[in-house]
Structures are given as C-alpha cells and as structure tokens.
Design a protein around this motif. Sequence first.
Motif, PDB file in Angstrom:
ATOM      1  N   ARG A  36      38.710 -26.095-140.864  1.00 57.15           N
ATOM      2  CA  ARG A  36      38.806 -25.685-139.464  1.00 57.15           C
ATOM      3  C   ARG A  36      38.422 -24.210-139.301  1.00 57.15           C
ATOM      4  NH1 ARG A  36      41.149 -29.683-136.601  1.00 57.15           N
ATOM      5  NH2 ARG A  36      42.444 -31.187-137.727  1.00 57.15           N
ATOM      6  N   ALA A  37      37.391 -23.830-140.031  1.00 60.09           N
ATOM      7  CA  ALA A  37      36.890 -22.455-139.986  1.00 60.09           C
ATOM      8  C   ALA A  37      35.410 -22.497-139.629  1.00 60.09           C
ATOM      9  CB  ALA A  37      37.102 -21.772-141.338  1.00 60.09           C
ATOM     10  N   PRO A  38      35.078 -22.600-138.338  1.00 61.09           N
ATOM     11  CA  PRO A  38      33.684 -22.785-137.928  1.00 61.09           C
ATOM     12  C   PRO A  38      32.773 -21.630-138.316  1.00 61.09           C
ATOM     13  CG  PRO A  38      35.100 -22.403-136.036  1.00 61.09           C
ATOM     14  CD  PRO A  38      35.989 -22.568-137.199  1.00 61.09           C
ATOM     15  N   CYS A  77      31.511 -14.775-153.540  1.00 61.07           N
ATOM     16  CA  CYS A  77      30.512 -15.634-152.907  1.00 61.07           C
ATOM     17  C   CYS A  77      31.209 -16.548-151.916  1.00 61.07           C
ATOM     18  CB  CYS A  77      29.804 -16.500-153.952  1.00 61.07           C
ATOM     19  SG  CYS A  77      28.629 -15.584-154.962  1.00 61.07           S
ATOM     20  N   VAL A  78      30.511 -16.933-150.894  1.00 59.03           N
ATOM     21  CA  VAL A  78      31.066 -17.825-149.885  1.00 59.03           C
ATOM     22  C   VAL A  78      30.223 -19.079-149.816  1.00 59.03           C
ATOM     23  CG1 VAL A  78      31.581 -18.125-147.446  1.00 59.03           C
ATOM     24  CG2 VAL A  78      32.035 -15.940-148.556  1.00 59.03           C
ATOM     25  N   LEU A  79      30.865 -20.234-149.878  1.00 58.12           N
ATOM     26  CA  LEU A  79      30.180 -21.506-149.751  1.00 58.12           C
ATOM     27  C   LEU A  79      30.221 -21.949-148.304  1.00 58.12           C
ATOM     28  CD1 LEU A  79      28.856 -23.922-151.204  1.00 58.12           C
ATOM     29  CD2 LEU A  79      31.132 -24.928-151.387  1.00 58.12           C
ATOM     30  N   VAL A  80      29.078 -22.296-147.769  1.00 51.90           N
ATOM     31  CA  VAL A  80      28.959 -22.585-146.344  1.00 51.90           C
ATOM     32  C   VAL A  80      28.754 -24.068-146.128  1.00 51.90           C
ATOM     33  CG1 VAL A  80      27.629 -22.127-144.279  1.00 51.90           C
ATOM     34  CG2 VAL A  80      27.976 -20.337-145.968  1.00 51.90           C
ATOM     35  N   GLY A  81      29.454 -24.642-145.147  1.00 55.49           N
ATOM     36  CA  GLY A  81      29.326 -26.063-144.841  1.00 55.49           C
ATOM     37  C   GLY A  81      28.226 -26.335-143.854  1.00 55.49           C
ATOM     38  N   ARG A  82      28.065 -27.631-143.492  1.00 56.56           N
ATOM     39  CA  ARG A  82      27.018 -28.041-142.559  1.00 56.56           C
ATOM     40  C   ARG A  82      27.392 -27.710-141.131  1.00 56.56           C
ATOM     41  NH1 ARG A  82      22.643 -31.027-142.361  1.00 56.56           N
ATOM     42  NH2 ARG A  82      21.861 -32.013-144.221  1.00 56.56           N
ATOM     43  N   THR A 112      24.744 -21.393-129.941  1.00 56.94           N
ATOM     44  CA  THR A 112      25.824 -21.067-130.854  1.00 56.94           C
ATOM     45  C   THR A 112      26.123 -22.277-131.719  1.00 56.94           C
ATOM     46  OG1 THR A 112      26.796 -19.567-129.268  1.00 56.94           O
ATOM     47  CG2 THR A 112      28.219 -20.332-131.031  1.00 56.94           C
ATOM     48  N   ALA A 113      26.236 -22.063-133.022  1.00 58.41           N
ATOM     49  CA  ALA A 113      26.462 -23.149-133.949  1.00 58.41           C
ATOM     50  C   ALA A 113      27.893 -23.128-134.456  1.00 58.41           C
ATOM     51  CB  ALA A 113      25.504 -23.011-135.130  1.00 58.41           C
ATOM     52  N   GLN A 114      28.511 -24.303-134.578  1.00 61.35           N
ATOM     53  CA  GLN A 114      29.852 -24.413-135.115  1.00 61.35           C
ATOM     54  C   GLN A 114      29.786 -25.129-136.451  1.00 61.35           C
ATOM     55  OE1 GLN A 114      32.022 -26.550-132.174  1.00 61.35           O
ATOM     56  NE2 GLN A 114      32.275 -24.791-130.851  1.00 61.35           N
ATOM     57  N   PHE A 115      30.565 -24.661-137.405  1.00 61.47           N
ATOM     58  CA  PHE A 115      30.512 -25.232-138.745  1.00 61.47           C
ATOM     59  C   PHE A 115      31.899 -25.534-139.265  1.00 61.47           C
ATOM     60  CE2 PHE A 115      26.455 -23.518-138.363  1.00 61.47           C
ATOM     61  CZ  PHE A 115      25.657 -24.169-139.271  1.00 61.47           C
ATOM     62  N   GLU A 116      31.983 -26.614-140.049  1.00 57.26           N
ATOM     63  CA  GLU A 116      33.190 -26.895-140.808  1.00 57.26           C
ATOM     64  C   GLU A 116      33.060 -26.104-142.095  1.00 57.26           C
ATOM     65  OE1 GLU A 116      35.866 -28.518-140.228  1.00 57.26           O
ATOM     66  OE2 GLU A 116      35.323 -29.249-138.265  1.00 57.26           O
ATOM     67  N   GLY A 117      33.827 -25.077-142.280  1.00 59.68           N
ATOM     68  CA  GLY A 117      33.744 -24.260-143.475  1.00 59.68           C
ATOM     69  C   GLY A 117      34.057 -22.837-143.105  1.00 59.68           C
ATOM     70  N   ALA A 118      33.094 -21.954-143.216  1.00 60.59           N
ATOM     71  CA  ALA A 118      33.297 -20.563-142.855  1.00 60.59           C
ATOM     72  C   ALA A 118      32.036 -20.028-142.232  1.00 60.59           C
ATOM     73  CB  ALA A 118      33.639 -19.756-144.100  1.00 60.59           C
ATOM     74  N   ASP A 119      32.153 -19.069-141.316  1.00 64.37           N
ATOM     75  CA  ASP A 119      30.949 -18.506-140.716  1.00 64.37           C
ATOM     76  C   ASP A 119      30.211 -17.682-141.746  1.00 64.37           C
ATOM     77  OD1 ASP A 119      31.189 -17.912-137.249  1.00 64.37           O
ATOM     78  OD2 ASP A 119      32.010 -19.519-138.421  1.00 64.37           O
ATOM     79  N   CYS A 150      33.703 -15.622-139.853  1.00 73.54           N
ATOM     80  CA  CYS A 150      34.426 -16.824-139.471  1.00 73.54           C
ATOM     81  C   CYS A 150      35.386 -16.510-138.345  1.00 73.54           C
ATOM     82  CB  CYS A 150      35.182 -17.383-140.673  1.00 73.54           C
ATOM     83  SG  CYS A 150      36.231 -18.772-140.282  1.00 73.54           S
ATOM     84  N   LYS A 151      35.149 -17.106-137.162  1.00 72.36           N
ATOM     85  CA  LYS A 151      36.001 -16.879-135.995  1.00 72.36           C
ATOM     86  C   LYS A 151      36.172 -15.394-135.726  1.00 72.36           C
ATOM     87  CE  LYS A 151      38.559 -21.226-136.160  1.00 72.36           C
ATOM     88  NZ  LYS A 151      39.879 -21.889-136.228  1.00 72.36           N
ATOM     89  N   GLY A 152      35.075 -14.660-135.840  1.00 69.49           N
ATOM     90  CA  GLY A 152      35.104 -13.235-135.581  1.00 69.49           C
ATOM     91  C   GLY A 152      35.546 -12.393-136.756  1.00 69.49           C
ATOM     92  N   VAL A 153      35.924 -13.022-137.863  1.00 65.04           N
ATOM     93  CA  VAL A 153      36.372 -12.298-139.057  1.00 65.04           C
ATOM     94  C   VAL A 153      35.241 -12.257-140.068  1.00 65.04           C
ATOM     95  CG1 VAL A 153      38.007 -12.248-140.962  1.00 65.04           C
ATOM     96  CG2 VAL A 153      38.750 -13.019-138.699  1.00 65.04           C
ATOM     97  N   ARG A 154      34.898 -11.061-140.496  1.00 70.35           N
ATOM     98  CA  ARG A 154      33.822 -10.902-141.466  1.00 70.35           C
ATOM     99  C   ARG A 154      34.381 -10.988-142.882  1.00 70.35           C
ATOM    100  NH1 ARG A 154      29.005  -6.693-140.932  1.00 70.35           N
ATOM    101  NH2 ARG A 154      28.797  -8.100-139.168  1.00 70.35           N
ATOM    102  N   ILE A 155      33.753 -11.836-143.685  1.00 66.61           N
ATOM    103  CA  ILE A 155      34.135 -11.993-145.083  1.00 66.61           C
ATOM    104  C   ILE A 155      33.005 -11.427-145.931  1.00 66.61           C
ATOM    105  CG2 ILE A 155      34.829 -13.611-146.888  1.00 66.61           C
ATOM    106  CD1 ILE A 155      35.580 -15.578-144.679  1.00 66.61           C
ATOM    107  N   PRO A 156      33.177 -10.227-146.492  1.00 62.11           N
ATOM    108  CA  PRO A 156      32.103  -9.605-147.280  1.00 62.11           C
ATOM    109  C   PRO A 156      31.906 -10.310-148.615  1.00 62.11           C
ATOM    110  CG  PRO A 156      34.074  -8.262-147.365  1.00 62.11           C
ATOM    111  CD  PRO A 156      34.368  -9.371-146.398  1.00 62.11           C
ATOM    112  N   CYS A 157      30.695 -10.263-149.131  1.00 61.29           N
ATOM    113  CA  CYS A 157      30.348 -10.959-150.367  1.00 61.29           C
ATOM    114  C   CYS A 157      29.625 -10.009-151.313  1.00 61.29           C
ATOM    115  CB  CYS A 157      29.455 -12.155-150.075  1.00 61.29           C
ATOM    116  SG  CYS A 157      30.103 -13.234-148.794  1.00 61.29           S
ATOM    117  N   LYS A 158      30.138  -9.876-152.492  1.00 57.06           N
ATOM    118  CA  LYS A 158      29.548  -8.959-153.461  1.00 57.06           C
ATOM    119  C   LYS A 158      28.272  -9.537-154.076  1.00 57.06           C
ATOM    120  CE  LYS A 158      30.565  -6.496-157.759  1.00 57.06           C
ATOM    121  NZ  LYS A 158      31.592  -6.229-158.784  1.00 57.06           N
TER     122      LYS A 158
END
Length: 401
Positions: free
Chosen positions: A72-74, A87-92, A110-117, A134-142
Amino acid sequence: MRNCEMSDDVIGAATYCFGDYGVPAGVAPFMVQSMVQTHYDGGAFFPRGGAGSIGKAVTRAIQRRGGKVLVRAPVSKIVVNGVGRGCVLVGREIDHSSGNHPWEDKEWHTAQFEGADLVGVSPRTGGRAVAVECKGVRIPCKHGVISTAGAYNTFQKLLFRDDSSEGFFEAEEAEALRSCGAFTPSVQLMYAFVGLDQSDKELELPARNYWILHGWRHDENWKKFQDAKTFDELGFLPAIFLSFGSAKDDAHQGPASLQILAPVRYEWFEQWKNSKVKHRGKDYEQVKMEWKDRLLEELYRLFPQTRGHVTFCDVASPLTTNFYLNTTHGENYGLEHSLARFSLKAQRSLHTTTSISGLYLAGQDVFSVGVVAALASGFLTAVFLSPVATVWAFLEMILVP
C-alpha cells in the motif's frame, strides 16, 4: 518447422502450449517455443502452499538481509540528484488514466504503484537514479534503483527530473523500443477462479494443466481473434487454459479449487475503463456473468463430474488485471513476445543496465515471461550490481536449509 516438411496439424500439435507466452508460434521466435517445450520436459513444479508462497518466501529473504517490503505504498516517480543508501525494488504501475491506446498516449498522467514510489532518475543524456518517492516521502538510494515495473512503465511513465520544472522525461530506450515495434502489450486474459464443495480426490480431478484449443491452425485462429470487435463476432476462443491448482498442491487439504483462463480483447471491455473497480455497473456485471457461464461450460464438458459442485466462481477481466496487477492495457505478460521484442535493437534496450546510471531492470521484460525467467532476470541484475554478493547469496541458497 514447415521447412522440415511438417504439416499444419503436426505443427499445431507441437506448439499447443503457445498460450504460455501469449502469441502463436508463428509470431514468436522459435527460441521462445523451444524454452517452453524444454521447460516441461519431465514434468513441472508447483509451489507448496500455492502461488502466494513465492511472495512470502521472497519477503522473508529480503527481511532476513535487513531489507524492508512495503505494501500500500504507491509509486509515482523515479527522479534525480538525491543522496542515500540502499536499493529500492519497484512494483508495477496501476494506471487509471483515460485516453486512447494507453501504450501510445502522449499525455502523461499521475501513476499509482503497489510498492514504493521511485525517485532517482536522470535526464535522457545520462544522470543517475538516486532515490525513490513514496506518498511524498523520498527514499534515497546509495547503489541505485531496481525497477520491476516493466519496460513501458519504467521508460515512459516513471522518470522525472528532480532539478527541472519540465517534470517527466522519456528515456532513450523508449524511442528505441517504439521504433522497432517492441512496445506492443501482450495478451489479455479472462479469469475464472472456481471453488468446489468436494476434494480433488472425491471429484477425481487430475494434478495437471490443460490447453483446450480451437483446432491446430493457431496462426489463422489468432488472426481472426485479433480482428474480432466482439466475442459474438468471433464465435470461438483460440485457446482456453484449465489448471487444477489445489490438486497440484500436496499441502492442500479440503475442497478443490481450479482456475480457467481464456484470451480476450481489451477493446471488448474498454467502454468501462473509466469506471471504478466493483462499481462498473449492471452491463459490465452481465458481461462477466456471460463469461462465467461460458468458461464453466468448458469445465463441465471435459469434467462433467464437477457440474453441481461449483460453490464459488469469481470472474476477472482485463480491467481487473489493470487494477490488481498494475497494468495499462490488461496485459498479462508485459511486452508481447514477438520477433520485434526479441530483435537485437529491442534487446539492447531491455538489458539489466540502462542508459541511466544507477537504474536497473528486472522481471519478465528483461528475459522472458514465466516465473523461472523472472527469477533468472533478478539473478542477472544482482550480478551486475554486486557479483560477490550474488555468489554468497547463491551459496547460502544451496547450503543453508
């Protein structure tokens, strides 16, 4: 095969399982048919506990190594110029947009995804994928972003510049795939999920799959199917897939369950594409009921002992696939497995690495449709990310019980 002087009937019998990759053998490379054929040599495997056990096993493996799995993290974007770790794995994608053919629409929604933005992508000329949002929250990736959202979603809907007011941009792979005709969506399916009131043993149901075909001239029948504006105009289905899921699962106890699948055209359901799931109206529900009866009759024809024992039957259309599998055209196998999709030009754009540094692909669009192929693509992506870590993970899989 015709060069080997095989008749149409022999060719049709030899390629009966073309539905496993979604197009007749005359449309796909011979390699794809060969892989499917050899895959089933000696039988096949079925996950104990059903298909859901695969996701549970993958989740445990990620969590065991300190990772997190979000639901439930579009997902909305892959952007640039962030700093961070992991690393972040992204859904469809789930696309509820309107417009023309969704794979050709030039207006971006605007696209919605099951997983993370996804945030962390670069401009067409380069750049680096560094974060996801994800939902306005940025998840940085090294180390970068791994997208399993499919080539179309990744290259044509997710990429956003972080340092520009222009917003979305299209990756160079998109133009390459479009120019060689590889951006065609794969087959759409109608599903019937069936529950019965007795066990597989009591009903004498086999632990196997069946392909029910409309003759042996698959290319000819598929052409008629593709040209039909309605099912009534067509009058038949080129193939029907029947799978006895509970019979194949040695951990299953209780009443039997099975699945029936049939190829359909997205255009047959397109008039309801802007409606909401479970609120598509009486006409749509009537069409689903007709398909329910149509598919169940095929079950009763081959296994008459099941008549009178069906207690549950839920039907899903390509619109259902769009909602739950995050597709845009009801496609089940990502990109169509045509000669164009496996051309050299397309394969260069479907590599695990991309023109954007730090953005990697995995999933069926990288290799081929199928659980094993998707897993193999993930292994290849892991090798590009970290060969040493991949070797350790492989040894752990073999040695640790």
